[in-house]
Design a protein around this motif. Sequence first.
Motif, PDB file in Angstrom:
ATOM      1  N   LEU A  49       0.830  -1.204   0.000  1.00 47.68           N
ATOM      2  CA  LEU A  49       0.000   0.000   0.000  1.00 47.68           C
ATOM      3  C   LEU A  49       0.863   1.253   0.000  1.00 47.68           C
ATOM      4  CD1 LEU A  49      -2.812  -1.079   2.492  1.00 47.68           C
ATOM      5  CD2 LEU A  49      -3.012  -0.801   0.019  1.00 47.68           C
ATOM      6  N   ALA A  50       1.944   1.244   0.762  1.00 49.07           N
ATOM      7  CA  ALA A  50       2.855   2.393   0.787  1.00 49.07           C
ATOM      8  C   ALA A  50       3.512   2.591  -0.581  1.00 49.07           C
ATOM      9  CB  ALA A  50       3.918   2.203   1.862  1.00 49.07           C
ATOM     10  N   THR A  51       3.871   1.501  -1.232  1.00 50.11           N
ATOM     11  CA  THR A  51       4.488   1.591  -2.561  1.00 50.11           C
ATOM     12  C   THR A  51       3.484   2.115  -3.576  1.00 50.11           C
ATOM     13  OG1 THR A  51       6.013  -0.209  -2.046  1.00 50.11           O
ATOM     14  CG2 THR A  51       5.670   0.284  -4.370  1.00 50.11           C
ATOM     15  N   ALA A  52       2.250   1.650  -3.505  1.00 47.86           N
ATOM     16  CA  ALA A  52       1.215   2.135  -4.430  1.00 47.86           C
ATOM     17  C   ALA A  52       0.996   3.635  -4.247  1.00 47.86           C
ATOM     18  CB  ALA A  52      -0.084   1.371  -4.212  1.00 47.86           C
ATOM     19  N   THR A  53       0.985   4.097  -3.018  1.00 47.89           N
ATOM     20  CA  THR A  53       0.828   5.527  -2.748  1.00 47.89           C
ATOM     21  C   THR A  53       2.002   6.313  -3.315  1.00 47.89           C
ATOM     22  OG1 THR A  53      -0.383   5.012  -0.727  1.00 47.89           O
ATOM     23  CG2 THR A  53       0.527   7.225  -0.899  1.00 47.89           C
ATOM     24  N   ARG A  54       3.216   5.771  -3.141  1.00 51.56           N
ATOM     25  CA  ARG A  54       4.418   6.426  -3.674  1.00 51.56           C
ATOM     26  C   ARG A  54       4.384   6.500  -5.190  1.00 51.56           C
ATOM     27  NH1 ARG A  54       7.563   3.858  -0.319  1.00 51.56           N
ATOM     28  NH2 ARG A  54       8.214   2.258  -1.769  1.00 51.56           N
ATOM     29  N   GLY A  68       9.361   2.619  -8.700  1.00 56.28           N
ATOM     30  CA  GLY A  68       8.300   2.267  -7.762  1.00 56.28           C
ATOM     31  C   GLY A  68       7.540   1.030  -8.199  1.00 56.28           C
ATOM     32  N   MET A  69       7.345   0.895  -9.497  1.00 56.11           N
ATOM     33  CA  MET A  69       6.650  -0.290 -10.009  1.00 56.11           C
ATOM     34  C   MET A  69       7.509  -1.537  -9.838  1.00 56.11           C
ATOM     35  SD  MET A  69       4.735   1.364 -13.282  1.00 56.11           S
ATOM     36  CE  MET A  69       3.758  -0.054 -13.670  1.00 56.11           C
ATOM     37  N   LEU A  70       8.817  -1.402 -10.008  1.00 58.64           N
ATOM     38  CA  LEU A  70       9.712  -2.538  -9.770  1.00 58.64           C
ATOM     39  C   LEU A  70       9.702  -2.936  -8.294  1.00 58.64           C
ATOM     40  CD1 LEU A  70      12.784  -1.747 -12.057  1.00 58.64           C
ATOM     41  CD2 LEU A  70      11.133  -3.613 -12.299  1.00 58.64           C
ATOM     42  N   GLU A  71       9.589  -1.940  -7.411  1.00 55.52           N
ATOM     43  CA  GLU A  71       9.471  -2.266  -5.991  1.00 55.52           C
ATOM     44  C   GLU A  71       8.168  -3.020  -5.735  1.00 55.52           C
ATOM     45  OE1 GLU A  71      10.495   0.271  -2.754  1.00 55.52           O
ATOM     46  OE2 GLU A  71      11.591   1.607  -4.088  1.00 55.52           O
ATOM     47  N   LEU A  75       7.713  -6.764  -4.194  1.00 55.06           N
ATOM     48  CA  LEU A  75       6.806  -7.098  -3.094  1.00 55.06           C
ATOM     49  C   LEU A  75       5.862  -8.224  -3.483  1.00 55.06           C
ATOM     50  CD1 LEU A  75       6.035  -3.536  -1.725  1.00 55.06           C
ATOM     51  CD2 LEU A  75       7.351  -5.334  -0.607  1.00 55.06           C
ATOM     52  N   LEU A  76       5.440  -8.253  -4.740  1.00 57.09           N
ATOM     53  CA  LEU A  76       4.600  -9.353  -5.215  1.00 57.09           C
ATOM     54  C   LEU A  76       5.369 -10.670  -5.148  1.00 57.09           C
ATOM     55  CD1 LEU A  76       1.973 -10.363  -6.592  1.00 57.09           C
ATOM     56  CD2 LEU A  76       3.095  -9.872  -8.770  1.00 57.09           C
ATOM     57  N   VAL A  77       6.618 -10.644  -5.563  1.00 51.25           N
ATOM     58  CA  VAL A  77       7.464 -11.842  -5.485  1.00 51.25           C
ATOM     59  C   VAL A  77       7.618 -12.266  -4.024  1.00 51.25           C
ATOM     60  CG1 VAL A  77       9.821 -12.712  -5.839  1.00 51.25           C
ATOM     61  CG2 VAL A  77       8.688 -11.416  -7.645  1.00 51.25           C
ATOM     62  N   ALA A  78       7.809 -11.297  -3.125  1.00 49.42           N
ATOM     63  CA  ALA A  78       7.919 -11.614  -1.700  1.00 49.42           C
ATOM     64  C   ALA A  78       6.642 -12.277  -1.201  1.00 49.42           C
ATOM     65  CB  ALA A  78       8.208 -10.347  -0.899  1.00 49.42           C
ATOM     66  N   ILE A 105      18.740  -4.791  -4.404  1.00 49.74           N
ATOM     67  CA  ILE A 105      18.524  -5.938  -5.300  1.00 49.74           C
ATOM     68  C   ILE A 105      17.999  -5.462  -6.644  1.00 49.74           C
ATOM     69  CG2 ILE A 105      17.102  -8.000  -5.656  1.00 49.74           C
ATOM     70  CD1 ILE A 105      17.373  -8.452  -2.575  1.00 49.74           C
ATOM     71  N   ILE A 106      17.090  -4.484  -6.628  1.00 48.99           N
ATOM     72  CA  ILE A 106      16.556  -3.941  -7.885  1.00 48.99           C
ATOM     73  C   ILE A 106      17.670  -3.274  -8.671  1.00 48.99           C
ATOM     74  CG2 ILE A 106      15.044  -2.158  -8.849  1.00 48.99           C
ATOM     75  CD1 ILE A 106      13.051  -2.873  -6.581  1.00 48.99           C
ATOM     76  N   ARG A 107      18.519  -2.499  -7.990  1.00 50.95           N
ATOM     77  CA  ARG A 107      19.644  -1.845  -8.693  1.00 50.95           C
ATOM     78  C   ARG A 107      20.596  -2.878  -9.303  1.00 50.95           C
ATOM     79  NH1 ARG A 107      20.082   1.171  -4.020  1.00 50.95           N
ATOM     80  NH2 ARG A 107      18.690   2.939  -4.082  1.00 50.95           N
ATOM     81  N   LEU A 108      20.901  -3.932  -8.546  1.00 54.97           N
ATOM     82  CA  LEU A 108      21.763  -4.993  -9.086  1.00 54.97           C
ATOM     83  C   LEU A 108      21.121  -5.641 -10.313  1.00 54.97           C
ATOM     84  CD1 LEU A 108      23.070  -6.801  -5.885  1.00 54.97           C
ATOM     85  CD2 LEU A 108      24.408  -5.495  -7.553  1.00 54.97           C
ATOM     86  N   TYR A 109      19.824  -5.890 -10.231  1.00 61.55           N
ATOM     87  CA  TYR A 109      19.110  -6.478 -11.365  1.00 61.55           C
ATOM     88  C   TYR A 109      19.178  -5.555 -12.581  1.00 61.55           C
ATOM     89  CZ  TYR A 109      15.278  -7.917 -14.352  1.00 61.55           C
ATOM     90  OH  TYR A 109      14.541  -8.285 -15.429  1.00 61.55           O
TER      91      TYR A 109
END
Length: 142
Positions: A49-54, A68-71, A75-78, A105-109
């Motif tokens: 929810l916090a990510t969607a708001t961001r 933000g969408m990658l985050e 979270l979906l993967v988590a 992890i996203i930056r490494l990806y």
Amino acid sequence: MFMILLLLVPVAEIAVFVQVGSRIGAGMTVLLVVVSAVVGVWLVRRQGLATATRVQAMVARGESPALGMLEGLALLVAGVLLVIPGFLTDIAAFTLLIPPLRRGIIRLYLRHMHLESGVTHHPPGTDKPGRTPLEGKSRRVD
């Protein structure tokens, strides 16, 4: 690689279940798995929810919501990892639930995929460095 993981993860999870179960007992092992799943799902929901708001705020400001969408995807993967019973998948999921680790992890990806880690904005009328047309004549239209 995916097929190898698909085969190895359940075997590793069973081995960890046996080790943990032999130390703390079968009932406590099952309780630990259930509690970690419940707490994890609660955290995924809260951070989602916090990510969607961001992401909505980024769109409202005219910024690219890509990171933000990658985050949100992380979270979906988590969430999926938390639904799969096991300690190893829970550890991976909880790693994705820690915001600095998730962003790292996203930056490494992105680096691994040879993509920029941030969004670069170029003002209209300027070309991106080193970018040329693939073929034929072209002209920039803004």
